[in-house]
Design a protein around this motif. Structure first.
Motif, PDB file in Angstrom:
ATOM      1  N   GLY A 157       0.794  -1.228   0.000  1.00  0.00           N
ATOM      2  CA  GLY A 157       0.000   0.000   0.000  1.00  0.00           C
ATOM      3  C   GLY A 157       0.820   1.269   0.000  1.00  0.00           C
ATOM      4  N   THR A 158       2.153   1.158   0.115  1.00  0.00           N
ATOM      5  CA  THR A 158       2.991   2.357   0.105  1.00  0.00           C
ATOM      6  C   THR A 158       3.973   2.269  -1.065  1.00  0.00           C
ATOM      7  OG1 THR A 158       4.529   1.313   1.637  1.00  0.00           O
ATOM      8  CG2 THR A 158       2.861   2.723   2.597  1.00  0.00           C
ATOM      9  N   PRO A 159       4.386   3.431  -1.596  1.00  0.00           N
ATOM     10  CA  PRO A 159       5.332   3.400  -2.722  1.00  0.00           C
ATOM     11  C   PRO A 159       6.680   2.850  -2.281  1.00  0.00           C
ATOM     12  CG  PRO A 159       4.428   5.600  -2.391  1.00  0.00           C
ATOM     13  CD  PRO A 159       4.029   4.801  -1.216  1.00  0.00           C
ATOM     14  N   MET A 160       7.387   2.202  -3.206  1.00  0.00           N
ATOM     15  CA  MET A 160       8.676   1.646  -2.833  1.00  0.00           C
ATOM     16  C   MET A 160       9.694   2.742  -2.541  1.00  0.00           C
ATOM     17  SD  MET A 160      10.932  -1.279  -4.527  1.00  0.00           S
ATOM     18  CE  MET A 160      12.640  -0.895  -4.338  1.00  0.00           C
ATOM     19  N   LEU A 161       9.508   3.917  -3.127  1.00  0.00           N
ATOM     20  CA  LEU A 161      10.421   5.032  -2.856  1.00  0.00           C
ATOM     21  C   LEU A 161      10.408   5.376  -1.366  1.00  0.00           C
ATOM     22  CD1 LEU A 161      12.248   7.013  -4.429  1.00  0.00           C
ATOM     23  CD2 LEU A 161      10.364   8.620  -4.373  1.00  0.00           C
ATOM     24  N   VAL A 162       9.201   5.376  -0.766  1.00  0.00           N
ATOM     25  CA  VAL A 162       9.109   5.664   0.668  1.00  0.00           C
ATOM     26  C   VAL A 162       9.812   4.571   1.465  1.00  0.00           C
ATOM     27  CG1 VAL A 162       7.532   6.094   2.563  1.00  0.00           C
ATOM     28  CG2 VAL A 162       6.901   6.810   0.299  1.00  0.00           C
ATOM     29  N   GLN A 163       9.592   3.324   1.056  1.00  0.00           N
ATOM     30  CA  GLN A 163      10.213   2.213   1.787  1.00  0.00           C
ATOM     31  C   GLN A 163      11.730   2.318   1.756  1.00  0.00           C
ATOM     32  OE1 GLN A 163       8.496  -1.108  -0.256  1.00  0.00           O
ATOM     33  NE2 GLN A 163       6.431  -0.388   0.213  1.00  0.00           N
ATOM     34  N   ILE A 164      12.264   2.637   0.576  1.00  0.00           N
ATOM     35  CA  ILE A 164      13.711   2.696   0.431  1.00  0.00           C
ATOM     36  C   ILE A 164      14.269   3.861   1.262  1.00  0.00           C
ATOM     37  CG2 ILE A 164      14.279   4.215  -1.538  1.00  0.00           C
ATOM     38  CD1 ILE A 164      15.568   1.845  -2.873  1.00  0.00           C
ATOM     39  N   PHE A 165      13.533   4.976   1.353  1.00  0.00           N
ATOM     40  CA  PHE A 165      13.994   6.124   2.141  1.00  0.00           C
ATOM     41  C   PHE A 165      13.925   5.832   3.628  1.00  0.00           C
ATOM     42  CE2 PHE A 165      13.725  10.099  -0.762  1.00  0.00           C
ATOM     43  CZ  PHE A 165      14.530   9.448  -1.683  1.00  0.00           C
ATOM     44  N   VAL A 166      12.844   5.153   4.049  1.00  0.00           N
ATOM     45  CA  VAL A 166      12.732   4.807   5.476  1.00  0.00           C
ATOM     46  C   VAL A 166      13.900   3.914   5.861  1.00  0.00           C
ATOM     47  CG1 VAL A 166      11.409   3.474   7.156  1.00  0.00           C
ATOM     48  CG2 VAL A 166      10.241   5.094   5.673  1.00  0.00           C
ATOM     49  N   ILE A 167      14.213   2.939   5.001  1.00  0.00           N
ATOM     50  CA  ILE A 167      15.284   2.006   5.344  1.00  0.00           C
ATOM     51  C   ILE A 167      16.644   2.699   5.341  1.00  0.00           C
ATOM     52  CG2 ILE A 167      16.555  -0.007   4.497  1.00  0.00           C
ATOM     53  CD1 ILE A 167      13.828  -1.126   3.603  1.00  0.00           C
ATOM     54  N   TYR A 168      16.926   3.469   4.300  1.00  0.00           N
ATOM     55  CA  TYR A 168      18.282   4.020   4.157  1.00  0.00           C
ATOM     56  C   TYR A 168      18.494   5.269   5.018  1.00  0.00           C
ATOM     57  CZ  TYR A 168      22.574   5.605   1.972  1.00  0.00           C
ATOM     58  OH  TYR A 168      23.858   6.011   1.750  1.00  0.00           O
ATOM     59  N   TYR A 169      17.571   6.232   4.953  1.00  0.00           N
ATOM     60  CA  TYR A 169      17.753   7.464   5.719  1.00  0.00           C
ATOM     61  C   TYR A 169      17.158   7.363   7.118  1.00  0.00           C
ATOM     62  CZ  TYR A 169      18.990   9.567   1.261  1.00  0.00           C
ATOM     63  OH  TYR A 169      19.597   9.866   0.075  1.00  0.00           O
ATOM     64  N   GLY A 170      15.992   6.683   7.220  1.00  0.00           N
ATOM     65  CA  GLY A 170      15.266   6.671   8.488  1.00  0.00           C
ATOM     66  C   GLY A 170      15.926   5.813   9.553  1.00  0.00           C
ATOM     67  N   LEU A 171      16.235   4.555   9.208  1.00  0.00           N
ATOM     68  CA  LEU A 171      16.735   3.628  10.237  1.00  0.00           C
ATOM     69  C   LEU A 171      18.098   4.048  10.766  1.00  0.00           C
ATOM     70  CD1 LEU A 171      15.601   0.137   8.918  1.00  0.00           C
ATOM     71  CD2 LEU A 171      14.547   1.583  10.636  1.00  0.00           C
ATOM     72  N   GLY A 172      18.887   4.721   9.935  1.00  0.00           N
ATOM     73  CA  GLY A 172      20.218   5.150  10.374  1.00  0.00           C
ATOM     74  C   GLY A 172      20.185   6.145  11.515  1.00  0.00           C
ATOM     75  N   GLN A 173      18.984   6.708  11.749  1.00  0.00           N
ATOM     76  CA  GLN A 173      18.841   7.701  12.803  1.00  0.00           C
ATOM     77  C   GLN A 173      18.893   7.048  14.185  1.00  0.00           C
ATOM     78  OE1 GLN A 173      15.145   9.764  12.311  1.00  0.00           O
ATOM     79  NE2 GLN A 173      15.552  11.094  14.052  1.00  0.00           N
ATOM     80  N   LEU A 174      18.483   5.779  14.262  1.00  0.00           N
ATOM     81  CA  LEU A 174      18.416   5.102  15.560  1.00  0.00           C
ATOM     82  C   LEU A 174      19.813   4.631  15.969  1.00  0.00           C
ATOM     83  CD1 LEU A 174      15.242   2.950  14.863  1.00  0.00           C
ATOM     84  CD2 LEU A 174      15.361   5.120  16.076  1.00  0.00           C
ATOM     85  N   SER A 175      20.215   4.969  17.188  1.00  0.00           N
ATOM     86  CA  SER A 175      21.567   4.608  17.618  1.00  0.00           C
ATOM     87  C   SER A 175      21.672   3.100  17.860  1.00  0.00           C
ATOM     88  CB  SER A 175      21.942   5.381  18.876  1.00  0.00           C
ATOM     89  OG  SER A 175      20.988   5.135  19.877  1.00  0.00           O
ATOM     90  N   ALA A 176      20.534   2.476  18.205  1.00  0.00           N
ATOM     91  CA  ALA A 176      20.551   1.027  18.431  1.00  0.00           C
ATOM     92  C   ALA A 176      20.950   0.295  17.160  1.00  0.00           C
ATOM     93  CB  ALA A 176      19.177   0.567  18.906  1.00  0.00           C
ATOM     94  N   ILE A 177      20.513   0.831  16.000  1.00  0.00           N
ATOM     95  CA  ILE A 177      20.820   0.196  14.724  1.00  0.00           C
ATOM     96  C   ILE A 177      22.248   0.504  14.314  1.00  0.00           C
ATOM     97  CG2 ILE A 177      20.340   0.464  12.261  1.00  0.00           C
ATOM     98  CD1 ILE A 177      17.385   0.259  13.011  1.00  0.00           C
ATOM     99  N   ARG A 178      22.681   1.734  14.577  1.00  0.00           N
ATOM    100  CA  ARG A 178      24.052   2.089  14.209  1.00  0.00           C
ATOM    101  C   ARG A 178      25.079   1.299  14.999  1.00  0.00           C
ATOM    102  NH1 ARG A 178      22.609   7.546  13.722  1.00  0.00           N
ATOM    103  NH2 ARG A 178      23.353   7.915  15.816  1.00  0.00           N
ATOM    104  N   SER A 179      24.730   0.934  16.239  1.00  0.00           N
ATOM    105  CA  SER A 179      25.717   0.247  17.073  1.00  0.00           C
ATOM    106  C   SER A 179      25.744  -1.255  16.832  1.00  0.00           C
ATOM    107  CB  SER A 179      25.442   0.523  18.552  1.00  0.00           C
ATOM    108  OG  SER A 179      24.132   0.117  18.858  1.00  0.00           O
ATOM    109  N   ASN A 180      24.704  -1.784  16.152  1.00  0.00           N
ATOM    110  CA  ASN A 180      24.688  -3.222  15.853  1.00  0.00           C
ATOM    111  C   ASN A 180      25.400  -3.455  14.514  1.00  0.00           C
ATOM    112  OD1 ASN A 180      23.981  -5.796  14.901  1.00  0.00           O
ATOM    113  ND2 ASN A 180      22.109  -5.798  16.120  1.00  0.00           N
TER     114      ASN A 180
END
Lengths: 237, 226
Positions: free
Chosen positions: B62-85
């Protein structure tokens, strides 16, 4: 955290910016879809009647546009026209209005070009699926060709095309996000701007995803009602 | 169209084609089993489990793939828990890996839809017969359901493969230079917009033809009527 959210979305007005972006997305999607279907009807008829050269041309167009990524089509239309549109606008003294309206117009044209290619296939399939027996019955009643077409073929074909056109619409509304790469301020672009300035991409991209999801979900519900309305009197399956 | 332009553009696009192929191959190799697993989960008896898989598919479809790719690449990098793993950061922090992840997650949802309809269309009698023969749940799936569902789903899946090739172009929005990314650069560099478009579309159409014919061959090989 919830306090931050309130400040970001309401006091700084980013929530409103996203909402405005969503209306632009909806406008581009609706206009593009409408233009696409209007263009697709005559092209599908040409294809359906198998008019020698036109039929191959329509086929070529549809295969090309459906075979390459939407992004590439948008680049072609945007980069391919920007130079002479600017020259034309400068010559007539509309430089400013052309600069602001240009991405929107090209966005609609690109979305229309893509949705048209998919609609052609849907409509052609629907026209082909009209039962031959019905057409023969119309012929045996000696109905003139245009009466047969408007009273028999078209109503049945449109009913058959409804599901496919819904799929095209769902795809079209999602494809509008691609126009953001050439700078049109729709939902995706608003989210990117907000993400860049506030440095919280996760929040704004997720918000954009949520809004897109709401758009597709609402239109799906509306479609189910429409389909039930058009299919009254027909058995399911 | 000048020959100079073709000889200039084609080497760049060939480099891009390698990346497009890489993303697409991973999209099929990881997305197909992922999608089949999701489809099996969606048809399972456990309400909670099947509901959550339903929601996953609805969100990604139901969402465009462009949004998905941005959430994964730009969005998730914001969380320090993900950066440290280190393992997750290896996937999300690199643009190519993030693009592959987005393609796999996206195509998984669509593939699940294809295989779910195939699994639901299987005749009840066959499954009852295999249960009457005392086959275990796994054996029923492995020897009865799956072979039939694959044949049912293959035509729809072949158009999904063509879509994967097209969707891989979105990787160019997060700085991965695949075919479309190179085409954009070439367009703004040479100003021969139409010519570059024609050469690039030839690449995509060729890839589509190759993938569709190979799937057609597999389909013919698997079909019962020789």
């Amino acid at each position: 955290m919830s306090f931050d959210l309130w400040v970001l979305l309401v006091e700084r007005g980013w929530g409103f910016a996203l909402f405005r972006g969503a209306t632009v997305t909806l406008a581009v999607g609706l206009l593009g879809m409408l233009a696409g279907v209007i263009m697709a009807v005559p092209l599908a008829l040409l294809r359906w009647r198998r008019l020698p050269i036109f039929s191959q041309a329509v086929d070529g167009y549809s295969i090309l546009v459906r075979g390459v990524p939407g992004l590439l089509v948008i680049y072609l239309l945007f980069f391919g026209s920007i130079e002479w549109v600017q020259r034309l606008a400068t010559a007539f003294g509309y430089q400013n209005s052309a600069d602001s309206a240009y991405p929107f117009v090209i966005g609609v044209v690109a979305i229309a070009a893509i949705s048209c290619a998919y609609s052609i296939e849907v409509l052609r399939g629907a026209l082909d699926a009209v039962p031959v027996g019905l057409l023969e019955a119309a012929k045996s009643l000696a109905l003139p060709t245009h009466v047969t077409f408007f009273r028999v073929t078209l109503p049945i074909a449109l009913r058959l095309a409804l599901g496919g056109l819904n799929n095209v619409w769902q795809m079209t509304i999602k494809d509008t996000s691609l126009v953001s790469v050439v700078g049109m301020q729709e939902l995706m672009r608003s989210a990117a701007i907000a993400a860049g300035i506030t440095r919280s991409p996760l929040l704004f991209y997720c918000a954009a995803a949520g809004m897109f999801f709401a758009l597709t979900a609402i239109s799906q519900t509306l479609f189910s009602h429409t389909e039930r309305f058009f299919n009254r009197g027909f058995s399911r399956g | 169209m000048e020959l100079d332009l073709v000889t200039y553009a084609v080497p760049f696009l060939l480099v891009g084609a390698k990346t497009t192929l890489l993303i697409s191959v991973f999209g099929v190799a990881l997305g197909l089993p992922f999608g089949i697993a999701l489809a099996v989960i969606r048809t399972s008896k456990n309400r909670m489990v099947s509901r959550s898989a339903d929601i996953y598919c609805a969100v990604f479809r139901g969402t465009p793939m462009l949004v998905q790719i941005f959430v994964i690449y730009y969005g998730l990098g914001q969380l320090s828990a993900i950066r440290s793993n280190p393992v997750i950061w290896w996937i999300v922090g690199d643009s190519l890996h993030a693009a592959i992840l987005a393609v796999v997650l996206n195509t998984g949802a669509y593939t699940a839809e294809i295989f779910r309809t195939a699994l639901l269309s299987l005749p009840r009698g066959l499954i009852e017969a295999s249960q009457a023969c005392g086959l275990s749940v796994w054996a029923t799936f492995r020897h009865v359901k799956f072979p039939l569902a694959v044949r049912q789903a293959l035509p729809a899946y072949s158009s999904e493969v063509a879509i994967i090739v097209k969707e891989s172009s979105l990787a160019s929005t997060i700085t991965v230079l695949e075919i479309t990314g190179h085409a954009k650069r070439l367009m703004s560099e040479t100003f021969a917009i139409m010519d570059i478009f024609i050469i690039t579309s030839a690449f995509y159409l060729m890839m589509n033809v190759v993938s569709l014919t190979s799937l057609k061959l597999i389909e013919r090989k698997l079909s019962f009527a020789k």
